[in-house]
Enzyme design. Structure first.
Site, PDB file in Angstrom:
ATOM      1  N   LYS A 173       0.879  -1.177   0.000  1.00 32.87           N
ATOM      2  CA  LYS A 173       0.000   0.000   0.000  1.00 32.87           C
ATOM      3  C   LYS A 173       0.914   1.224   0.000  1.00 32.87           C
ATOM      4  O   LYS A 173       1.444   1.619   1.041  1.00 32.87           O
ATOM      5  CB  LYS A 173      -0.861  -0.035   1.264  1.00 32.87           C
ATOM      6  CG  LYS A 173      -2.188   0.709   1.230  1.00 32.87           C
ATOM      7  CD  LYS A 173      -2.207   2.079   0.636  1.00 32.87           C
ATOM      8  CE  LYS A 173      -1.962   3.188   1.631  1.00 32.87           C
ATOM      9  NZ  LYS A 173      -1.919   4.526   0.953  1.00 32.87           N
ATOM     10  N   SER A 227       4.370   8.508   9.611  1.00 31.56           N
ATOM     11  CA  SER A 227       4.309   9.400  10.772  1.00 31.56           C
ATOM     12  C   SER A 227       4.062   8.625  12.067  1.00 31.56           C
ATOM     13  O   SER A 227       3.568   7.489  12.048  1.00 31.56           O
ATOM     14  CB  SER A 227       3.196  10.419  10.558  1.00 31.56           C
ATOM     15  OG  SER A 227       1.969   9.733  10.437  1.00 31.56           O
ATOM     16  N   VAL A 230       0.174   7.623  12.798  1.00 36.55           N
ATOM     17  CA  VAL A 230      -0.269   6.472  12.003  1.00 36.55           C
ATOM     18  C   VAL A 230       0.468   5.212  12.467  1.00 36.55           C
ATOM     19  O   VAL A 230      -0.122   4.142  12.607  1.00 36.55           O
ATOM     20  CB  VAL A 230      -0.062   6.721  10.488  1.00 36.55           C
ATOM     21  CG1 VAL A 230      -0.368   5.459   9.684  1.00 36.55           C
ATOM     22  CG2 VAL A 230      -0.950   7.873  10.007  1.00 36.55           C
ATOM     23  N   GLU A 248       9.054   2.614  11.104  1.00 37.22           N
ATOM     24  CA  GLU A 248      10.065   3.682  11.022  1.00 37.22           C
ATOM     25  C   GLU A 248       9.297   4.986  10.900  1.00 37.22           C
ATOM     26  O   GLU A 248       8.497   5.143   9.982  1.00 37.22           O
ATOM     27  CB  GLU A 248      10.960   3.494   9.793  1.00 37.22           C
ATOM     28  CG  GLU A 248      11.880   2.289   9.872  1.00 37.22           C
ATOM     29  CD  GLU A 248      12.865   2.350  11.015  1.00 37.22           C
ATOM     30  OE1 GLU A 248      13.144   3.451  11.536  1.00 37.22           O
ATOM     31  OE2 GLU A 248      13.353   1.276  11.407  1.00 37.22           O
ATOM     32  N   CYS A 282      12.919  12.096   6.892  1.00 38.02           N
ATOM     33  CA  CYS A 282      12.891  11.694   8.297  1.00 38.02           C
ATOM     34  C   CYS A 282      14.258  11.923   8.931  1.00 38.02           C
ATOM     35  O   CYS A 282      14.371  11.970  10.145  1.00 38.02           O
ATOM     36  CB  CYS A 282      12.480  10.239   8.410  1.00 38.02           C
ATOM     37  SG  CYS A 282      13.429   9.175   7.339  1.00 38.02           S
ATOM     38  N   GLN A 329       0.549  20.115   2.556  1.00 39.31           N
ATOM     39  CA  GLN A 329       1.841  20.174   3.257  1.00 39.31           C
ATOM     40  C   GLN A 329       2.341  21.623   3.303  1.00 39.31           C
ATOM     41  O   GLN A 329       2.885  22.069   4.314  1.00 39.31           O
ATOM     42  CB  GLN A 329       2.848  19.272   2.552  1.00 39.31           C
ATOM     43  CG  GLN A 329       4.161  19.103   3.284  1.00 39.31           C
ATOM     44  CD  GLN A 329       4.071  18.179   4.499  1.00 39.31           C
ATOM     45  OE1 GLN A 329       3.379  17.171   4.478  1.00 39.31           O
ATOM     46  NE2 GLN A 329       4.753  18.549   5.568  1.00 39.31           N
ATOM     47  N   GLU A 381       8.085  17.298  14.588  1.00 39.53           N
ATOM     48  CA  GLU A 381       8.660  17.146  13.259  1.00 39.53           C
ATOM     49  C   GLU A 381       7.877  18.031  12.288  1.00 39.53           C
ATOM     50  O   GLU A 381       6.669  17.955  12.188  1.00 39.53           O
ATOM     51  CB  GLU A 381       8.547  15.695  12.812  1.00 39.53           C
ATOM     52  CG  GLU A 381       9.159  15.498  11.450  1.00 39.53           C
ATOM     53  CD  GLU A 381       9.120  14.064  10.998  1.00 39.53           C
ATOM     54  OE1 GLU A 381       8.051  13.459  11.067  1.00 39.53           O
ATOM     55  OE2 GLU A 381      10.171  13.567  10.576  1.00 39.53           O
TER      56      GLU A 381
HETATM   57  P1  NAP Z   1       1.737   9.021   6.959  1.00 38.94           P
HETATM   58  O1  NAP Z   1       0.626   9.951   6.816  1.00 38.94           O
HETATM   59  O2  NAP Z   1       1.953   8.347   8.251  1.00 38.94           O
HETATM   60  O3  NAP Z   1       1.523   7.921   5.815  1.00 38.94           O
HETATM   61  C1  NAP Z   1       2.420   6.871   5.592  1.00 38.94           C
HETATM   62  C2  NAP Z   1       1.680   5.747   4.900  1.00 38.94           C
HETATM   63  O4  NAP Z   1       0.674   5.222   5.764  1.00 38.94           O
HETATM   64  C3  NAP Z   1       0.962   6.188   3.628  1.00 38.94           C
HETATM   65  O5  NAP Z   1       1.010   5.145   2.685  1.00 38.94           O
HETATM   66  C4  NAP Z   1      -0.457   6.385   4.127  1.00 38.94           C
HETATM   67  O6  NAP Z   1      -1.405   6.333   3.099  1.00 38.94           O
HETATM   68  C5  NAP Z   1      -0.583   5.239   5.095  1.00 38.94           C
HETATM   69  N1  NAP Z   1      -1.631   5.380   6.099  1.00 38.94           N
HETATM   70  C6  NAP Z   1      -2.219   6.520   6.540  1.00 38.94           C
HETATM   71  N2  NAP Z   1      -3.146   6.225   7.485  1.00 38.94           N
HETATM   72  C7  NAP Z   1      -3.134   4.880   7.647  1.00 38.94           C
HETATM   73  C8  NAP Z   1      -3.834   3.982   8.479  1.00 38.94           C
HETATM   74  N3  NAP Z   1      -4.764   4.394   9.361  1.00 38.94           N
HETATM   75  N4  NAP Z   1      -3.552   2.659   8.391  1.00 38.94           N
HETATM   76  C9  NAP Z   1      -2.624   2.211   7.535  1.00 38.94           C
HETATM   77  N5  NAP Z   1      -1.931   3.020   6.712  1.00 38.94           N
HETATM   78  C10 NAP Z   1      -2.171   4.337   6.771  1.00 38.94           C
HETATM   79  O7  NAP Z   1       3.112   9.673   6.569  1.00 38.94           O
HETATM   80  P2  NAP Z   1       3.415  10.523   5.240  1.00 38.94           P
HETATM   81  O8  NAP Z   1       2.679  11.798   5.389  1.00 38.94           O
HETATM   82  O9  NAP Z   1       3.181   9.728   4.033  1.00 38.94           O
HETATM   83  O10 NAP Z   1       4.992  10.680   5.340  1.00 38.94           O
HETATM   84  C11 NAP Z   1       5.592  11.596   6.166  1.00 38.94           C
HETATM   85  C12 NAP Z   1       6.047  10.936   7.463  1.00 38.94           C
HETATM   86  O11 NAP Z   1       6.850   9.793   7.201  1.00 38.94           O
HETATM   87  C13 NAP Z   1       6.906  11.829   8.299  1.00 38.94           C
HETATM   88  O12 NAP Z   1       6.439  11.864   9.619  1.00 38.94           O
HETATM   89  C14 NAP Z   1       8.304  11.203   8.248  1.00 38.94           C
HETATM   90  O13 NAP Z   1       9.119  11.390   9.326  1.00 38.94           O
HETATM   91  C15 NAP Z   1       8.005   9.787   8.054  1.00 38.94           C
HETATM   92  N6  NAP Z   1       9.107   9.111   7.397  1.00 38.94           N
HETATM   93  C16 NAP Z   1       9.925   8.305   8.154  1.00 38.94           C
HETATM   94  C17 NAP Z   1      10.993   7.633   7.590  1.00 38.94           C
HETATM   95  C18 NAP Z   1      11.847   6.707   8.407  1.00 38.94           C
HETATM   96  O14 NAP Z   1      12.482   5.834   7.855  1.00 38.94           O
HETATM   97  N7  NAP Z   1      11.907   6.829   9.712  1.00 38.94           N
HETATM   98  C19 NAP Z   1      11.252   7.780   6.220  1.00 38.94           C
HETATM   99  C20 NAP Z   1      10.424   8.615   5.478  1.00 38.94           C
HETATM  100  C21 NAP Z   1       9.349   9.263   6.086  1.00 38.94           C
HETATM  101  P3  NAP Z   1      -1.915   7.687   2.365  1.00 38.94           P
HETATM  102  O15 NAP Z   1      -0.783   8.644   2.340  1.00 38.94           O
HETATM  103  O16 NAP Z   1      -2.325   7.216   1.038  1.00 38.94           O
HETATM  104  O17 NAP Z   1      -3.035   8.191   3.192  1.00 38.94           O
END
Ligand code: NAP
Ligand code: MG
Length: 483
Positions: A173, A227, A230, A248, A282, A329, A381
Site C-alpha cells: 500500500k 508518521s 499512524v 520507522e 525523516c 503540506q 517534526e
Molecule cells: P503518513 O501519513 O503516516 O503515511 C504513511 C503511509 O501510511 C501512507 O502510505 C499512508 O497512506 C498510510 N496510512 C495513513 N493512514 C493509515 C492507516 N490508518 N492505516 C494504515 N496506513 C495508513 O506519513 P506521510 O505523510 O506519508 O509521510 C511523512 C512521514 O513519514 C513523516 O512523519 C516522516 O518522518 C516519516 N518518514 C519516516 C521515515 C523513516 O524511515 N523513519 C522515512 C520517510 C518518512 P496515504 O498517504 O495514502 O493516506
C-alpha cells in the site's frame, strides 16, 4: 484526459472502483495520471492471492529468487534517468535526487539478490548427548508494506526486496501522493517470473485500504514507514492480531556544531541536511545546536547559503530546492512558520512563497534563530524546508540538547576533536550518528533505524533485515544408531 493506472492484484492489472488524480507539485496544470483505488473486496483478494502464492515462491530455488531480484535491480538502475524524471515530476525533489533515488532503489534489489545466496543457518550440539540441533530462518509469510511519499521508491524497495529475497509474499500500500512510482516499480515486478499473487499493489486511501490491510488477520508481518500517529495505530492493529510489526517514523534530528568545528564542513552539512529533499526527510537536520563561540559566524554563513539556494520546479536546470509535496503540506509548513514567530523565534531568512513560471508549492528555505527546546518548532517534526538554530555554551549542553526530544533517528556532530566525536558517538541517543557529515544520507548494506518514538521493532536494511522478514526454526534431531 490523461492515462489511467490500475492496481496489480493476483497477477492481473485491476481497475479500481474509483481513482485519484496525481498532480505535479511543480506545476499544477500537469496531471500525471489517474490511479486506481482498491476497494475492500480487491484488497482481500490481494491478501488471499499472496497467502496462496507464498509457499510456491518460498519453494523456488535460491538462484531463481536471486535472478528475479537482480533483474528488477538492474532495470531500475538502467532506467534511473527516465524513472527519476517521473519521480521528480510527481514528488517534487530535484532531478539529481530523483534519479539518485531510483538508482538506490535498484541497489536494494541487487544487494538482496546477493543475500538470497547467503541465507546460512547455525548448528549446535544438544546438551543431551546424541541429539543435534540446527537453527534456520524461514519466511515469515505474507508481508504488508505501507510506505510514505517522500522516498516513494527507495523506502518501498528496502522493504519489498528483502521480503521477496527471504521467500515472502507482499501486499504493498503506497502513499496516495506518489502512486506513479508505485505503478512503475510494480510494472517491472509484473514482468518477472513470480508466481501470480506473490507481489500485489493496492493503491488507496491509508485510512481505508491501509487500515483494513494492517487489521487483516491473514497477514503475518507489517513493515511501515510514515508518521508517528499512524505508526501507533498500526502497532495497535498489529498487536490485536499478534502480527509482527516494524515501524520507522518521524524524528527531530540534531546537528551539533562545536567551537572547534571546520565551519565550511558545518555549513555544508547543515544546508544539505536541512534542505535537500525540501526538508521532507525523516533524517533532516531540523535542529542546529551551535556553540556560542562560533554561533554568529556559523549563522551568518548558513543564512547566506540558504538564501543562495535556487528554489524552483523539480525538473528545471539548476534547481536545488524543489516544491513542497502538496498544497496541504505547504499550508502546514506556513503554519509552522507562523508558530515559530509566535513562540518568539527569529526568522532570519526564507519561509516565503517563491513565484515561478509554473504554479507550484514553492517555499524558500527558512532559518530560525534565538530558539529554545521549549518551543514546539524544536519538539515537533515539521517535515519542511525549515530549520532552527539553538545556541549552547558547552559540549555537555550540546549533547543534552541533542538528546532532549522523544525521537532518535539520526544525529550529527561537526568537530575536529577526536574526544568529543568519540563521546558523541557513544552518548547520542539515536539509531544513526554522523560525524562531520549531514544527518541525512545513509547506505543500503547496513542497519537503518532509530530509538524512542522514531522506530519500533527490528532494524531495516543490510543483513539486519533478516530479523524481521524471517522467523527462526530450531530443529532437534536424535542422531540414531548407525549400526
Ligand atoms: P503518513 O501519513 O503516516 O503515511 C504513511 C503511509 O501510511 C501512507 O502510505 C499512508 O497512506 C498510510 N496510512 C495513513 N493512514 C493509515 C492507516 N490508518 N492505516 C494504515 N496506513 C495508513 O506519513 P506521510 O505523510 O506519508 O509521510 C511523512 C512521514 O513519514 C513523516 O512523519 C516522516 O518522518 C516519516 N518518514 C519516516 C521515515 C523513516 O524511515 N523513519 C522515512 C520517510 C518518512 P496515504 O498517504 O495514502 O493516506
Ligand atoms: Mg499522509
Amino acid at each position: 484526459m490523461s492515462e489511467s493506472f490500475s492496481n496489480w492484484i493476483a497477477g492481473e492489472w485491476t481497475a479500481g472502483a474509483t481513482s485519484i488524480e496525481n498532480r505535479n507539485p511543480s506545476d499544477g496544470s500537469d496531471v500525471i495520471g489517474w490511479y486506481a483505488q482498491a476497494d475492500a473486496g480487491q484488497l482481500d483478494r490481494a491478501i488471499g492471492a499472496a497467502r496462496a502464492a507464498q509457499p510456491e515462491w518460498a519453494a523456488r530455488g535460491l538462484e531463481q529468487r536471486q535472478a528475479v531480484l537482480e533483474s528488477v535491480g538492474r532495470e531500475l538502475m538502467d532506467r534511473a534517468v527516465e524513472l527519476g524524471t517521473l519521480l521528480s515530476r510527481e514528488e517534487g525533489k530535484p532531478f539529481a535526487e530523483g534519479k539518485g533515488e531510483v538508482y538506490r532503489a535498484g541497489q536494494f534489489f541487487t544487494y538482496y539478490a546477493a543475500e538470497c545466496l547467503r541465507q546460512l543457518g547455525e548448528n549446535a550440539d544438544s546438551v543431551r548427548p546424541g541429539i543435534e540441533i540446527d537453527m534456520r530462518r524461514e519466511p515469515v509469510g505474507v508481508v504488508a508494506v505501507v510506505s510514505p511519499w517522500n522516498f516513494p521508491v527507495a523506502t518501498a524497495s528496502w522493504k519489498i526486496a528483502p521480503a521477496l529475497a527471504y521467500g515472502n509474499a507482499v501486499v504493498w500500500k503506497p502513499a496516495n501522493l506518489t502512486p506513479a512510482l508505485a505503478v512503475a516499480l510494480t510494472e517491472i515486478l509484473s514482468r518477472q517470473d513470480l508466481p501470480a499473487g506473490t507481489f500485489n499493489l493496492v493503491m488507496g486511501p491509508g485510512s481505508e485500504v491501509g487500515q483494513r490491510l494492517v487489521e487483516s488477520p491473514d497477514i503475518d508481518a507489517i513493515s511501515f514507514t510514515g508518521s508517528v500517529p499512524v505508526g501507533k495505530r498500526i502497532a495497535a492493529a498489529a498487536v490485536a492480531n499478534l502480527t509482527k510489526v516494524q515501524l520507522e517514523m518521524g524524528s527531530k534530528n540534531p546537528l551539533v556544531v562545536m567551537d572547534d568545528a571546520d565551519l565550511d564542513v558545518a555549513v555544508k552539512a547543515a544546508l544539505a541536511g536541512a534542505f535537500s529533499g525540501t526538508g521532507q526527510k525523516c533524517t533532516a537536520s531540523s535542529r542546529l545546536i551551535v556553540h556560542e563561540k562560533v554561533h554568529d559566524d556559523f549563522v551568518e554563513r548558513l543564512v547566506a547559503g540558504a538564501r543562495a539556494m535556487k528554489v524552483g520546479p523539480a525538473l528545471a536546470e539548476g534547481t536545488e530546492v524543489g516544491p513542497v509535496v502538496s498544497a496541504d503540506q505547504l499550508a502546514e509548513d506556513l503554519r509552522y512558520l507562523e508558530l515559530g514567530r509566535s513562540e518568539g523565534a527569529e526568522l532570519l531568512c526564507g519561509g516565503e512563497r517563491v513565484p515561478c513560471a509554473t504554479e507550484g508549492h514553492f517555499l524558500s528555505p527558512a532559518v530560525f534563530a534565538g530558539t529554545d527546546m521549549g518551543m514546539r518548532i524544536n519538539q515537533e517534526e515539521m517535515f519542511a524546508p525549515i530549520t532552527a538554530v539553538l545556541r549552547v555554551g558547552s559540549y555537555e549542553e550540546a549533547l543534552a540538547t541533542a538528546n532532549a526530544t522523544p525521537y532518535g533517528l539520526t544525529s550529527g556532530i561537526v568537530t575536529t576533536s577526536l574526544a568529543r566525536a568519540t563521546h558523541f558517538r557513544r552518548h547520542s541517543r539515536s539509531g544513526c550518528v554522523m560525524v562531520n557529515l549531514p544527518t541525512a544520507g545513509t547506505d543500503y548494506h547496513v542497519a537503518f533505524g532509530g530509538r524512542g518514538d522514531s522506530s519500533y521493532g527490528p532494524r531495516e536494511q543490510g543483513r539486519y533485515a533478516a530479523e524481521f522478514y524471517t522467523t527462526v526454526k530450531t530443529v532437534y534431531a536424535a542422531a540414531g544408531d548407525p549400526a
